[in-house]
Write a protein that holds these residues in place. Structure first.
Motif, PDB file in Angstrom:
ATOM      1  N   SER A   8      60.590  -9.227 110.043  1.00  0.00           N
ATOM      2  CA  SER A   8      61.301  -8.507 108.978  1.00  0.00           C
ATOM      3  C   SER A   8      61.514  -7.048 109.359  1.00  0.00           C
ATOM      4  N   LEU A   9      60.515  -6.462 110.010  1.00  0.00           N
ATOM      5  CA  LEU A   9      60.658  -5.065 110.452  1.00  0.00           C
ATOM      6  C   LEU A   9      61.836  -4.952 111.430  1.00  0.00           C
ATOM      7  N   ALA A  10      61.878  -5.875 112.399  1.00  0.00           N
ATOM      8  CA  ALA A  10      62.937  -5.825 113.418  1.00  0.00           C
ATOM      9  C   ALA A  10      64.314  -6.040 112.783  1.00  0.00           C
ATOM     10  N   LYS A  11      64.411  -7.067 111.912  1.00  0.00           N
ATOM     11  CA  LYS A  11      65.735  -7.382 111.345  1.00  0.00           C
ATOM     12  C   LYS A  11      66.204  -6.257 110.414  1.00  0.00           C
ATOM     13  N   ALA A  12      65.289  -5.643 109.680  1.00  0.00           N
ATOM     14  CA  ALA A  12      65.677  -4.527 108.805  1.00  0.00           C
ATOM     15  C   ALA A  12      66.141  -3.336 109.637  1.00  0.00           C
ATOM     16  N   ARG A  13      65.382  -2.979 110.674  1.00  0.00           N
ATOM     17  CA  ARG A  13      65.736  -1.812 111.512  1.00  0.00           C
ATOM     18  C   ARG A  13      67.076  -2.038 112.206  1.00  0.00           C
ATOM     19  N   LEU A  14      67.202  -3.244 112.805  1.00  0.00           N
ATOM     20  CA  LEU A  14      68.419  -3.487 113.583  1.00  0.00           C
ATOM     21  C   LEU A  14      69.639  -3.620 112.685  1.00  0.00           C
ATOM     22  N   SER A  15      69.468  -4.203 111.497  1.00  0.00           N
ATOM     23  CA  SER A  15      70.612  -4.323 110.576  1.00  0.00           C
ATOM     24  C   SER A  15      71.078  -2.930 110.161  1.00  0.00           C
ATOM     25  N   ASP A  16      70.127  -2.081 109.816  1.00  0.00           N
ATOM     26  CA  ASP A  16      70.485  -0.720 109.380  1.00  0.00           C
ATOM     27  C   ASP A  16      71.103   0.079 110.528  1.00  0.00           C
ATOM     28  N   THR A  17      70.503  -0.045 111.705  1.00  0.00           N
ATOM     29  CA  THR A  17      71.001   0.740 112.846  1.00  0.00           C
ATOM     30  C   THR A  17      72.372   0.231 113.301  1.00  0.00           C
ATOM     31  N   ALA A  18      72.566  -1.079 113.243  1.00  0.00           N
ATOM     32  CA  ALA A  18      73.876  -1.624 113.653  1.00  0.00           C
ATOM     33  C   ALA A  18      74.970  -1.136 112.707  1.00  0.00           C
ATOM     34  N   THR A  19      74.650  -1.040 111.408  1.00  0.00           N
ATOM     35  CA  THR A  19      75.632  -0.539 110.442  1.00  0.00           C
ATOM     36  C   THR A  19      75.935   0.933 110.737  1.00  0.00           C
ATOM     37  N   LEU A  20      74.874   1.718 110.902  1.00  0.00           N
ATOM     38  CA  LEU A  20      75.045   3.158 111.174  1.00  0.00           C
ATOM     39  C   LEU A  20      75.799   3.383 112.489  1.00  0.00           C
ATOM     40  N   MET A  21      75.374   2.667 113.536  1.00  0.00           N
ATOM     41  CA  MET A  21      75.955   2.876 114.870  1.00  0.00           C
ATOM     42  C   MET A  21      77.440   2.518 114.882  1.00  0.00           C
ATOM     43  N   THR A  22      77.800   1.389 114.257  1.00  0.00           N
ATOM     44  CA  THR A  22      79.216   0.998 114.303  1.00  0.00           C
ATOM     45  C   THR A  22      80.065   1.898 113.390  1.00  0.00           C
ATOM     46  N   ASN A  23      79.496   2.340 112.258  1.00  0.00           N
ATOM     47  CA  ASN A  23      80.230   3.295 111.411  1.00  0.00           C
ATOM     48  C   ASN A  23      80.484   4.594 112.181  1.00  0.00           C
ATOM     49  N   MET A  48      82.021  -3.612 115.134  1.00  0.00           N
ATOM     50  CA  MET A  48      81.693  -3.400 113.720  1.00  0.00           C
ATOM     51  C   MET A  48      81.706  -4.741 112.968  1.00  0.00           C
ATOM     52  N   LYS A  49      82.693  -5.586 113.275  1.00  0.00           N
ATOM     53  CA  LYS A  49      82.784  -6.875 112.580  1.00  0.00           C
ATOM     54  C   LYS A  49      81.590  -7.773 112.925  1.00  0.00           C
ATOM     55  N   ARG A  50      81.230  -7.805 114.200  1.00  0.00           N
ATOM     56  CA  ARG A  50      80.062  -8.622 114.587  1.00  0.00           C
ATOM     57  C   ARG A  50      78.798  -8.061 113.925  1.00  0.00           C
ATOM     58  N   ALA A  51      78.697  -6.734 113.879  1.00  0.00           N
ATOM     59  CA  ALA A  51      77.517  -6.114 113.260  1.00  0.00           C
ATOM     60  C   ALA A  51      77.401  -6.514 111.791  1.00  0.00           C
ATOM     61  N   ARG A  52      78.546  -6.575 111.084  1.00  0.00           N
ATOM     62  CA  ARG A  52      78.502  -6.935 109.665  1.00  0.00           C
ATOM     63  C   ARG A  52      78.005  -8.367 109.476  1.00  0.00           C
ATOM     64  N   VAL A  53      78.491  -9.283 110.317  1.00  0.00           N
ATOM     65  CA  VAL A  53      78.075 -10.689 110.190  1.00  0.00           C
ATOM     66  C   VAL A  53      76.603 -10.847 110.600  1.00  0.00           C
ATOM     67  N   ALA A  54      76.229 -10.209 111.710  1.00  0.00           N
ATOM     68  CA  ALA A  54      74.835 -10.331 112.180  1.00  0.00           C
ATOM     69  C   ALA A  54      73.874  -9.733 111.154  1.00  0.00           C
ATOM     70  N   THR A  55      74.292  -8.648 110.504  1.00  0.00           N
ATOM     71  CA  THR A  55      73.459  -8.025 109.475  1.00  0.00           C
ATOM     72  C   THR A  55      73.220  -8.990 108.313  1.00  0.00           C
ATOM     73  N   ALA A  56      74.273  -9.690 107.893  1.00  0.00           N
ATOM     74  CA  ALA A  56      74.151 -10.601 106.747  1.00  0.00           C
ATOM     75  C   ALA A  56      73.422 -11.898 107.111  1.00  0.00           C
ATOM     76  N   SER A  57      73.334 -12.212 108.409  1.00  0.00           N
ATOM     77  CA  SER A  57      72.716 -13.476 108.818  1.00  0.00           C
ATOM     78  C   SER A  57      71.192 -13.409 108.716  1.00  0.00           C
ATOM     79  N   PHE A  58      70.605 -14.391 108.102  1.00  0.00           N
ATOM     80  CA  PHE A  58      69.135 -14.536 107.997  1.00  0.00           C
ATOM     81  C   PHE A  58      68.458 -13.364 107.281  1.00  0.00           C
ATOM     82  N   GLY A  59      69.199 -12.698 106.406  1.00  0.00           N
ATOM     83  CA  GLY A  59      68.635 -11.608 105.603  1.00  0.00           C
ATOM     84  C   GLY A  59      69.037 -10.246 106.128  1.00  0.00           C
ATOM     85  N   ASP A  60      69.584  -9.409 105.240  1.00  0.00           N
ATOM     86  CA  ASP A  60      69.990  -8.052 105.659  1.00  0.00           C
ATOM     87  C   ASP A  60      68.822  -7.068 105.510  1.00  0.00           C
ATOM     88  N   GLY A  61      69.104  -5.797 105.659  1.00  0.00           N
ATOM     89  CA  GLY A  61      68.046  -4.784 105.594  1.00  0.00           C
ATOM     90  C   GLY A  61      67.300  -4.818 104.265  1.00  0.00           C
TER      91      GLY A  61
END
Ligand SMILES: Cc1cc2nc3c(=O)[nH]c(=O)nc-3n(C[C@H](O)[C@H](O)[C@H](O)COP(=O)(O)OP(=O)(O)OC[C@H]3O[C@@H](n4cnc5c(N)ncnc54)[C@H](O)[C@@H]3O)c2cc1C
Length: 379
Positions: free
Chosen positions: A317-332, A353-366
């Motif tokens: 959960s720590l990894a998926k939350a960090r990476l989801s948030d960072t992927a959103t920030l980085m692509t923005n 950015m599009k891949r980041a949005r889908v990957a973020t939503a997959s298996f739980g977002d931040g």
């Protein structure tokens, strides 16, 4: 534990880097998108990936795998993330391969794991039933009838579900929607009578499917694991997928960072490269620090899986939350720093950015994973 790679792991990473750059560059994803490819990935290249041992990377040598373990798979996924490589790594290897390793009996393991390792079988996990990740929200029912079960219900966001040779379906054998107990996993032939599959095109140009089951009959031998005990397997499988996709997102954020940095050193405004403006330098410094943190978290999460540590759910959960948030920030930020050009299809940053949005939503977002982390810690 030292957060460094062994010589063997470095060699694997170098092989994967070269493979994805040469065989699955971003141009490949554009081609799949522009031709509206019916499969959504290149089957011939998937075979090449299998020959290189990527499909069997977490599978024991006994079944034809390379048994490189989670860190090995993470290294491959990270490199796949850098080129937005579309392949069944998530659906077949992370999700279904893991489920069969964890819950399969000897016959199921022999049959399925050897076929996955050889690149001969595409599999898909039919789990989600709503617009947001929720592994216990299962209304799909499997009623026992003699020596068989009859499955009825609807699934959505089934990754690679439209081309899968075999499905793993999570259905309720007892209890009510949202109960943890009472979920059972079934191996289902997608060609069975009563299965209806509709492909859905995702914003990242990858594939998913809506699948409905209308009184689909499966034998008792199709049960994967124990009747009513599916959630224990699902949670482990999902944590493996969350960590794996975090590794892919690590590659994605690193690539966007590198290409944005290169653009800042090239694009001129007011007679200077825009990278010389301190306002942008500060923003890049923040992103650099975020990526360093992400890299440590992902490697620790992969190592936790490898060592079968009991804090895997927490670190996943720590990894998926960090990476989801960072992927959103980085692509923005990456898109913003590319200015108007970032909005165009001529540049790749929008695809990331599009891949980041889908990957973020997959298996739980931040948000999902911050909440889960807090619950696991007893808050
Ligand atoms: C959807 C869309 C529609 C558009 N339609 C039109 C249109 O109809 N007509 C038209 O003329 N234009 C149009 N544009 C272009 C738009 O006006 C420019 O994109 C915008 O002015 C930014 O300029 P640029 O893209 O050259 O970015 P750049 O100037 O190259 O900026 C890139 C990055 O550097 C930063 N930056 C630049 N200078 C500095 C500085 N001195 N200090 C700190 N940071 C700096 C910016 O904030 C940005 O993050 C459109 C753009 C978009 C996205």
């Amino acid at each position: 534990m030292a957060l460094v790679l062994t010589e063997e792991q470095q060699l694997l990473r170098d092989t994967a880097t070269q493979f994805f750059q040469e065989r699955l560059p971003i141009a490949n994803l554009r081609k799949l998108r522009d031709t509206k490819d019916a499969t959504g990935f290149d089957r011939a290249i998937w075979k090449e990936m299998s020959d290189l041992g990527f499909a069997g990377i977490m599978i024991s040598e006994k079944y034809g795998g390379t048994d490189f373990g989670p860190v090995g798979l993470g290294l491959v996924l990270e490199q796949a993330g850098r080129t937005l490589a579309a392949s069944p790594l998530v659906s077949t290897v992370l999700l279904c391969g893991s489920a069969v390793q964890l819950a399969g009996n000897a016959t199921q393991r022999q049959d399925i794991l050897s076929a996955i390792a050889a690149g001969d079988r595409i599999m898909a996990l039919a789990l989600e039933e709503g617009p947001h990740h929720n592994p216990t929200r299962i209304a799909t029912r499997a009623e026992a009838s003699g020596q068989a079960f009859r499955i009825s219900g609807k699934k959505t966001f089934v990754l690679d579900g439209h081309v899968a040779d075999q499905l793993i379906v999570a259905a309720r054998t007892s209890g009510n929607e949202n109960d943890r107990a009472g979920i059972t996993l079934f191996l289902v032939d997608p060609k069975s009578e009563g299965v209806k599959i509709t492909r859905t095109l995702m914003v990242d140009s990858r594939n998913a499917a809506d699948i409905s089951f209308d009184n689909v009959s499966v034998p008792a031998t199709a049960v994967l694991g124990s009747v009513d005990g599916g959630i224990d397997v699902l949670e482990q499988v999902l944590d493996i997928a969350r960590i794996g996709i975090s590794a892919e997102m690590l590659g994605l954020v690193q690539e966007v960072f590198d290409t944005t940095l290169a653009y800042l050193k090239e694009r001129k405004q007011f007679g200077k490269v825009i990278g010389s403006f301190q306002a942008l330098q500060h923003r890049m410094a923040v992103l650099f620090a975020e990526i360093e943190l992400c890299r440590s978290v992902v490697l620790d999460a992969l190592s936790a899986l490898e060592a079968r540590r009991n804090d895997v759910p927490l670190i996943a959960s720590l990894a998926k939350a960090r990476l989801s948030d960072t992927a959103t920030l980085m692509t923005n930020e990456g898109l913003q720093m590319h200015g108007g050009m970032g909005m165009t299809d001529q540049f790749d940053v929008g695809l990331f950015m599009k891949r980041a949005r889908v990957a973020t939503a997959s298996f739980g977002d931040g948000n999902f994973h911050r909440d889960r982390y807090a619950s696991l810690e007893g808050y």
